[in-house]
Write a protein that holds these residues in place. Structure first.
Motif, PDB file in Angstrom:
ATOM      1  N   TYR A 188      35.555  32.001  48.664  1.00 24.91           N
ATOM      2  CA  TYR A 188      34.869  33.171  48.115  1.00 24.91           C
ATOM      3  C   TYR A 188      35.680  33.787  46.974  1.00 24.91           C
ATOM      4  O   TYR A 188      35.146  34.111  45.908  1.00 24.91           O
ATOM      5  CB  TYR A 188      34.640  34.218  49.215  1.00 24.91           C
ATOM      6  CG  TYR A 188      33.774  33.744  50.351  1.00 24.91           C
ATOM      7  CD1 TYR A 188      32.413  33.516  50.161  1.00 24.91           C
ATOM      8  CD2 TYR A 188      34.309  33.522  51.618  1.00 24.91           C
ATOM      9  CE1 TYR A 188      31.608  33.078  51.210  1.00 24.91           C
ATOM     10  CE2 TYR A 188      33.514  33.081  52.669  1.00 24.91           C
ATOM     11  CZ  TYR A 188      32.170  32.864  52.463  1.00 24.91           C
ATOM     12  OH  TYR A 188      31.376  32.426  53.491  1.00 24.91           O
ATOM     13  N   GLY A 189      36.987  33.943  47.210  1.00 26.48           N
ATOM     14  CA  GLY A 189      37.848  34.500  46.171  1.00 26.48           C
ATOM     15  C   GLY A 189      37.908  33.607  44.949  1.00 26.48           C
ATOM     16  O   GLY A 189      38.009  34.085  43.816  1.00 26.48           O
ATOM     17  N   GLU A 249      34.730  34.150  42.907  1.00 26.70           N
ATOM     18  CA  GLU A 249      34.816  35.421  42.189  1.00 26.70           C
ATOM     19  C   GLU A 249      35.720  35.289  40.972  1.00 26.70           C
ATOM     20  O   GLU A 249      35.401  35.788  39.883  1.00 26.70           O
ATOM     21  CB  GLU A 249      35.339  36.510  43.126  1.00 26.70           C
ATOM     22  CG  GLU A 249      34.354  36.911  44.222  1.00 26.70           C
ATOM     23  CD  GLU A 249      34.956  37.905  45.198  1.00 26.70           C
ATOM     24  OE1 GLU A 249      36.170  38.190  45.088  1.00 26.70           O
ATOM     25  OE2 GLU A 249      34.214  38.391  46.084  1.00 26.70           O
ATOM     26  N   GLN A 292      34.072  33.436  38.082  1.00 28.85           N
ATOM     27  CA  GLN A 292      33.159  34.307  37.340  1.00 28.85           C
ATOM     28  C   GLN A 292      33.926  35.250  36.428  1.00 28.85           C
ATOM     29  O   GLN A 292      33.605  35.405  35.245  1.00 28.85           O
ATOM     30  CB  GLN A 292      32.306  35.123  38.308  1.00 28.85           C
ATOM     31  CG  GLN A 292      31.212  34.335  38.987  1.00 28.85           C
ATOM     32  CD  GLN A 292      30.300  35.231  39.807  1.00 28.85           C
ATOM     33  OE1 GLN A 292      30.692  36.323  40.212  1.00 28.85           O
ATOM     34  NE2 GLN A 292      29.095  34.794  40.054  1.00 28.85           N
ATOM     35  N   GLN A 293      34.940  35.896  36.964  1.00 22.86           N
ATOM     36  CA  GLN A 293      35.696  36.891  36.208  1.00 22.86           C
ATOM     37  C   GLN A 293      36.384  36.284  35.002  1.00 22.86           C
ATOM     38  O   GLN A 293      36.476  36.903  33.944  1.00 22.86           O
ATOM     39  CB  GLN A 293      36.719  37.570  37.118  1.00 22.86           C
ATOM     40  CG  GLN A 293      36.092  38.448  38.205  1.00 22.86           C
ATOM     41  CD  GLN A 293      37.087  38.870  39.261  1.00 22.86           C
ATOM     42  OE1 GLN A 293      38.264  38.494  39.221  1.00 22.86           O
ATOM     43  NE2 GLN A 293      36.633  39.654  40.233  1.00 22.86           N
ATOM     44  N   ARG A 347      25.977  34.047  50.343  1.00 22.96           N
ATOM     45  CA  ARG A 347      27.101  34.645  49.616  1.00 22.96           C
ATOM     46  C   ARG A 347      27.600  33.737  48.502  1.00 22.96           C
ATOM     47  O   ARG A 347      27.847  34.191  47.382  1.00 22.96           O
ATOM     48  CB  ARG A 347      28.247  34.969  50.579  1.00 22.96           C
ATOM     49  CG  ARG A 347      28.018  36.200  51.441  1.00 22.96           C
ATOM     50  CD  ARG A 347      29.225  36.492  52.301  1.00 22.96           C
ATOM     51  NE  ARG A 347      30.405  36.783  51.490  1.00 22.96           N
ATOM     52  CZ  ARG A 347      31.636  36.928  51.982  1.00 22.96           C
ATOM     53  NH1 ARG A 347      31.838  36.779  53.276  1.00 22.96           N
ATOM     54  NH2 ARG A 347      32.647  37.193  51.179  1.00 22.96           N
ATOM     55  N   SER A 405      25.166  33.650  45.617  1.00 24.16           N
ATOM     56  CA  SER A 405      25.219  34.878  44.822  1.00 24.16           C
ATOM     57  C   SER A 405      26.457  34.928  43.948  1.00 24.16           C
ATOM     58  O   SER A 405      26.484  35.636  42.943  1.00 24.16           O
ATOM     59  CB  SER A 405      25.174  36.108  45.736  1.00 24.16           C
ATOM     60  OG  SER A 405      26.373  36.240  46.479  1.00 24.16           O
ATOM     61  N   LEU A 406      27.491  34.171  44.322  1.00 25.31           N
ATOM     62  CA  LEU A 406      28.729  34.132  43.541  1.00 25.31           C
ATOM     63  C   LEU A 406      28.733  32.999  42.519  1.00 25.31           C
ATOM     64  O   LEU A 406      29.747  32.744  41.882  1.00 25.31           O
ATOM     65  CB  LEU A 406      29.928  33.984  44.480  1.00 25.31           C
ATOM     66  CG  LEU A 406      30.277  35.230  45.318  1.00 25.31           C
ATOM     67  CD1 LEU A 406      31.316  34.889  46.375  1.00 25.31           C
ATOM     68  CD2 LEU A 406      30.782  36.359  44.418  1.00 25.31           C
ATOM     69  N   SER A 451      29.323  43.085  38.205  1.00 24.08           N
ATOM     70  CA  SER A 451      29.138  41.984  39.148  1.00 24.08           C
ATOM     71  C   SER A 451      28.587  42.454  40.490  1.00 24.08           C
ATOM     72  O   SER A 451      27.934  41.699  41.197  1.00 24.08           O
ATOM     73  CB  SER A 451      30.476  41.265  39.367  1.00 24.08           C
ATOM     74  OG  SER A 451      31.450  42.162  39.863  1.00 24.08           O
ATOM     75  N   HIS A 452      28.862  43.723  40.840  1.00 21.42           N
ATOM     76  CA  HIS A 452      28.387  44.214  42.127  1.00 21.42           C
ATOM     77  C   HIS A 452      27.005  44.861  42.032  1.00 21.42           C
ATOM     78  O   HIS A 452      26.430  45.234  43.039  1.00 21.42           O
ATOM     79  CB  HIS A 452      29.374  45.254  42.682  1.00 21.42           C
ATOM     80  CG  HIS A 452      29.466  46.494  41.831  1.00 21.42           C
ATOM     81  ND1 HIS A 452      30.365  46.600  40.782  1.00 21.42           N
ATOM     82  CD2 HIS A 452      28.777  47.661  41.851  1.00 21.42           C
ATOM     83  CE1 HIS A 452      30.219  47.793  40.212  1.00 21.42           C
ATOM     84  NE2 HIS A 452      29.263  48.448  40.834  1.00 21.42           N
ATOM     85  N   THR A 484      23.989  36.841  39.162  1.00 17.23           N
ATOM     86  CA  THR A 484      24.448  35.460  39.257  1.00 17.23           C
ATOM     87  C   THR A 484      23.543  34.640  40.151  1.00 17.23           C
ATOM     88  O   THR A 484      23.334  33.444  39.919  1.00 17.23           O
ATOM     89  CB  THR A 484      25.881  35.419  39.821  1.00 17.23           C
ATOM     90  OG1 THR A 484      25.940  36.213  41.009  1.00 17.23           O
ATOM     91  CG2 THR A 484      26.877  35.949  38.816  1.00 17.23           C
TER      92      THR A 484
END
Length: 331
Positions: free
Chosen positions: A62-63, A66, A69-70, A91, A94-95, A188-189, A277
């Motif tokens: 998950y990290g 993220e 994307q960043q 999840r 969505s990422l 992003s949120h 996303t």
């Protein structure tokens, strides 16, 4: 050469996933023990495709998603995990992950997913001739879009009796995997609601994507003097109204300047209360490589942010570039 990065903390799992890759696929295979190692490899250009485990030490899947994307890293991600919870699937999608494959991986399933997203033929696609976006042509796209968005903004301002803050158009020839990078004004949120409307003209086709952040709906309702609860149905109606104005006026303005006519299809809801996303991930096979023109509208004094993105197929650029070249000759 196309490269595949297999990221898993288990040596056995890494080897098992690598063996499931098509034997006749001419690719370079790299390995990472955790998300941190994977990010370092991606930064070095190792990993056009990332096969990513979720549960790992140092940095989990998950990290890693993220961080990808960043940092705007260009890689296609397929999650390979034993965590089969529906929420895990949702999840990672969505990422930005393309898909989710359950461990242990079966070769046929992996090939099916690779073929589904046309990844097995990505090298052939990369060798195809693409239409360059000449700087003068880009300027011309921006100028005609400036005029068209001004007309759309004026229409919206008169309808809603507000001052519309007009953006500078962002014009790029991009892969759909890069589309989320254009949406810099959407956190992003932040959850959004989006509609899409196809359009067609002589030698030109594409889709218009209208996105409104969920936090904007209360102020939109206030501007339009809508009383009562702003439920999901009303939110869609408000977005459809705004999209109709912006898309219709913008396309008319562009068509008039290029001396063509567009016919528009019916608007389609792409997603409601979703991460941007996730919406992009759900439609990336459809959009593929595209000329994208982004317009981010704001309303002065209100918490309203609406993004309009016009996506033209790469084939459309041949005719459009020809039209714009004639415009340049007149200057």
């Amino acid at each position: 050469m196309f490269s595949v990065l297999v990221c898993d903390d288990s040596l056995v799992a890494r080897k098992q996933v690598a063996k499931c890759l098509p034997q006749d696929w001419d690719v370079a295979v790299h390995f990472a023990k955790n998300g941190q190692d994977a990010l370092s490899a991606l930064a070095e250009g190792k990993g056009d495709l990332l096969l990513l485990d979720l549960n790992m030490p140092v940095l989990d899947g998950y990290g890693t998603l993220e961080a990808i994307q960043q940092r705007g890293l260009k890689t296609k991600v397929i999650v390979v995990s034993g965590d089969i919870q529906p929420e895990a699937h949702e999840r990672v999608t969505s990422l930005g992950a393309l898909d989710f494959i359950r461990k242990p991986v079966e070769p046929a399933k992996l090939v099916e997913v690779l073929d589904k997203y046309n990844i097995l033929h990505v090298e052939e696609k990369a060798q195809e001739e693409v239409t360059p976006l000449d700087p003068d042509i880009r300027d011309c796209y921006q100028e005609i879009t400036n005029i068209a968005m001004g007309q759309a903004g004026d229409h919206l301002a008169r309808t809603m009796d507000v001052f519309v803050e007009l953006p500078i158009p962002n014009v790029n020839l991009i892969e759909v995997s890069e589309l989320h990078m254009m949406l810099s004004d959407i956190e992003s949120h932040e959850q959004v609601t989006a509609v899409c409307q196809g359009f067609l003209g002589p030698g030109v086709s594409g889709e218009a994507l209208c996105i409104l952040s969920d936090s904007s709906f209360d102020d939109v309702a206030k501007i339009l003097n809508v009383e009562g609860e702003v439920d999901d149905q009303l939110q869609l109606e408000l977005l459809m109204d705004a999209a109709s104005i912006l898309i219709g006026t913008c396309l008319t303005g562009l068509a008039n300047q290029m001396d063509i006519n567009f016919s528009q299809g019916h608007p389609i809801v792409l997603g409601q209360h979703r991460a941007i996303t996730e919406i992009i991930s759900m439609n990336q096979i459809k959009w593929k490589r595209t000329l994208a023109i982004e317009l981010s509208y704001g309303l002065e004094g209100y918490n309203v942010q609406c993004d309009l993105i016009l996506l033209f197929t790469e084939e459309s650029m041949k005719m459009m570039n020809s039209k714009l070249a004639h415009l340049l000759e007149d200057f």
